[in-house]
Design a protein around this motif. Structure first.
Motif, mmCIF file in Angstrom:
data_model
loop_
_atom_site.group_PDB
_atom_site.id
_atom_site.type_symbol
_atom_site.label_atom_id
_atom_site.label_comp_id
_atom_site.label_asym_id
_atom_site.label_seq_id
_atom_site.Cartn_x
_atom_site.Cartn_y
_atom_site.Cartn_z
ATOM 1 N N ARG A 4 0.842 -1.205 0.000
ATOM 2 C CA ARG A 4 0.000 0.000 0.000
ATOM 3 C C ARG A 4 0.873 1.250 0.000
ATOM 4 N N PRO A 5 0.365 2.351 -0.566
ATOM 5 C CA PRO A 5 1.156 3.587 -0.599
ATOM 6 C C PRO A 5 1.466 4.094 0.806
ATOM 7 N N LEU A 6 2.659 4.597 1.000
ATOM 8 C CA LEU A 6 2.999 5.211 2.276
ATOM 9 C C LEU A 6 2.132 6.444 2.487
ATOM 10 N N GLY A 7 1.657 6.605 3.707
ATOM 11 C CA GLY A 7 0.798 7.740 4.005
ATOM 12 C C GLY A 7 -0.672 7.486 3.789
ATOM 13 N N SER A 8 -1.034 6.266 3.408
ATOM 14 C CA SER A 8 -2.439 5.968 3.138
ATOM 15 C C SER A 8 -3.215 5.590 4.397
ATOM 16 N N VAL A 9 -2.507 5.455 5.524
ATOM 17 C CA VAL A 9 -3.141 5.102 6.791
ATOM 18 C C VAL A 9 -2.853 6.197 7.809
ATOM 19 N N GLN A 10 -3.889 6.767 8.377
ATOM 20 C CA GLN A 10 -3.753 7.829 9.371
ATOM 21 C C GLN A 10 -3.772 7.239 10.776
ATOM 22 N N LEU A 11 -2.931 7.783 11.636
ATOM 23 C CA LEU A 11 -2.919 7.392 13.045
ATOM 24 C C LEU A 11 -3.866 8.290 13.823
ATOM 25 N N LEU A 12 -4.869 7.672 14.452
ATOM 26 C CA LEU A 12 -5.777 8.392 15.342
ATOM 27 C C LEU A 12 -5.392 8.036 16.772
ATOM 28 N N ALA A 13 -4.924 9.012 17.523
ATOM 29 C CA ALA A 13 -4.503 8.797 18.906
ATOM 30 C C ALA A 13 -5.725 8.836 19.816
ATOM 31 N N VAL A 14 -6.030 7.717 20.446
ATOM 32 C CA VAL A 14 -7.207 7.629 21.314
ATOM 33 C C VAL A 14 -6.819 8.151 22.693
ATOM 34 N N SER A 15 -7.341 9.321 23.006
ATOM 35 C CA SER A 15 -6.897 10.052 24.196
ATOM 36 C C SER A 15 -7.925 10.060 25.317
ATOM 37 N N LYS A 16 -8.920 9.176 25.256
ATOM 38 C CA LYS A 16 -9.931 9.137 26.320
ATOM 39 C C LYS A 16 -9.270 8.853 27.660
#
Length: 238
Positions: free
Chosen positions: A24-36
């Motif tokens: 898969r292309p680099l950068g195609s997956v975003q990191l969502l930081a779960v801060s609850k």
């Protein structure tokens, strides 16, 4: 370098490796930081390390953090995602505070979020939550026709933009079982995109620390990682 920064770098490296492994292309997956349940200082440390997108599960706690950072750190321009279950009596605060909502699973909630989105704000970017495991303890719709009907409604609401699907699959260690569940959701998104070609259906929110690689192989565009970034949660201190 803070421990949070080190953790973000490690997770980012893992995401990169998983993308490369399955072509898969680099950068195609975003990191969502779960801060609850995490303090504002921990979020600030992550933001200063370059993290932009944060996910919150609890309405009041999340709204308080959104308000704090918009007032005290507007230069960070953080992107806030609501990823917890939504009670219909809490939709106003969600509509007023967040940029994304991952957990729409019924028409009433979609309609209220649309009606309560303040004038002048960009449309809420929303995902339909799908219960791929059919577990009664998990939120989300599981019937294909219900998903289509909900997508049809959302597409008609001016203050919502449907971006894709989200799921929390069964907690299993077997890689192939993880992959099968995520592939099911990816196929549903593709079917949805064929039925609604005018919608920007570009998002699959799926994958956490224990199943991130399988999610990325199946097509995830957003993985939700909490403990591996911030450490164990203390639910006694929201």
């Amino acid at each position: 370098m803070s421990s949070i920064q080190k953790n973000i770098e490690q997770i980012t490296s893992q995401i990169t490796a998983a993308q490369q492994k399955c072509g898969r292309p680099l950068g195609s997956v975003q990191l969502l930081a779960v801060s609850k349940t995490k303090p504002k200082q921990a979020i600030l440390d992550a933001a200063l390390a370059g993290q932009v997108a944060f996910g919150e599960n609890y309405v009041q706690e999340g709204a308080d953090k959104v308000d704090y950072f918009s007032k005290h750190h507007p230069d960070l321009d953080l992107e806030w995602h609501f990823i917890g279950p939504i009670q219909s009596n809490k939709t106003r605060l969600v509509a007023e505070s967040f940029a994304w909502v991952h957990t729409i699973d019924r028409a009433k909630v979609a309609q209220r979020l649309n009606d309560q989105r303040p004038e002048g704000m960009q449309p809420l970017q929303v995902l339909i939550q799908v219960n791929t495991s059919s577990e009664s303890s998990k939120s989300g719709t599981s019937e294909e026709q219900e998903i289509f009907a909900l997508a049809e409604l959302i597409s008609s609401l001016p203050n919502l933009t449907l971006r894709g699907l989200m799921s929390i699959p069964a907690n299993v260690a077997n890689y192939q079982a993880q992959l099968a569940a995520f592939t099911q959701l990816a196929e549903m998104k593709n079917t949805l995109a064929q039925r609604f070609p005018d919608l920007p259906l570009d998002t699959l929110s799926m994958g956490m620390s224990g199943d991130m690689e399988a999610a990325i192989e199946a097509g995830s565009t957003m993985v939700r990682i909490g403990t591996a970034i911030f450490g164990a949660r203390d639910y006694n201190k929201p």
